[in-house]
Design an enzyme around this catalytic site. Sequence first.
Site, mmCIF file in Angstrom:
data_model
loop_
_atom_site.group_PDB
_atom_site.id
_atom_site.type_symbol
_atom_site.label_atom_id
_atom_site.label_comp_id
_atom_site.label_asym_id
_atom_site.label_seq_id
_atom_site.Cartn_x
_atom_site.Cartn_y
_atom_site.Cartn_z
ATOM 1 C CB SER A 104 46.912 1.226 -20.756
ATOM 2 O OG SER A 104 45.866 0.276 -20.828
ATOM 3 C CE1 TYR A 117 43.365 4.484 -18.407
ATOM 4 C CE2 TYR A 117 43.363 2.606 -19.897
ATOM 5 C CZ TYR A 117 43.832 3.219 -18.752
ATOM 6 O OH TYR A 117 44.762 2.596 -17.962
ATOM 7 C CB ALA A 118 42.237 3.748 -26.123
ATOM 8 C CB ALA A 119 42.755 8.958 -27.196
ATOM 9 C CB ILE A 150 46.859 -4.695 -13.066
ATOM 10 C CG1 ILE A 150 47.808 -4.613 -14.270
ATOM 11 C CG2 ILE A 150 47.651 -4.899 -11.778
ATOM 12 C CD1 ILE A 150 48.632 -5.856 -14.521
ATOM 13 C CG ASN A 206 50.637 5.161 -11.163
ATOM 14 O OD1 ASN A 206 50.438 4.088 -11.723
ATOM 15 N ND2 ASN A 206 49.850 5.589 -10.185
ATOM 16 C CE LYS A 231 46.868 5.208 -18.871
ATOM 17 N NZ LYS A 231 47.834 5.608 -17.839
#
Length: 245
Positions: free
Chosen positions: A140, A153-155, A186, A88, A157
């Site tokens: 994500s 962050y996108a890469a 969230i 996590n 995830k």
Amino acid sequence: MELKEKVVLVTGSSRGIGAEIALAFARKGSTVVLNGRHQIPNDMISKMEEIGCNYDVILGDISIESDVKRIVKEVIEKFGRIDILINNAGIVDDAFFEKMTCEQWERVIDINLNGTFFCTKEVVPYMVQRKYGKIINIASISGQRGAKAQANYAASKAGIIGLTLTLAQELGAKGITVNAVAPGLIETEMVENIPDKIKENTVKKIPVGRFGKPEEIASVIKMLVSDDAAYCNGMICEVNGGICI
């Protein structure tokens, strides 16, 4: 759903989604190992004490391989096994791509993606030995669809999604299932820091009309590691309220 006495390691369980995941397993009678880089807040410890579960705190930075080796070794020495691994731990460090520094890129990749790799790499041999294990990776919606100012962050995830799909194929025959949960927006500190106007516009794109709750992510994870979901392997479970972006 039989989770009593399962040994569960939850990385990044000091707050937010990770904390709620840890509490959800604690309420089911699992032995829960809490992990954070520096500390687990007193209020989280108090909640675990109130539940009355068996738990331990093992601090360490999952982006550092030697820390991960120590963490896993301590869990095995204390409890003899790790039944469930929840990868996590993760961070954001947003910037539009043209302004994003190499340090921002590396920091997010190191914790989010490399940390997931290190933890899984250390835990899997023990699971293979017992021919049993459940691994849940937190991906994500950003890793599926991209997001402005979140190239790093996108890469990270998206990498976790690719890792999940690959490990599901490699480990399924060895009694280990590997799945991922891809949350949308969230109610965590990350969302709290979004400007109100942007939050209002975003909610309009979510069919259920609200942001998700950490406990709703925890509920999906409990389902995925249950005996009833033993055939679930290589799944990327989208928990996003049906957001349209």
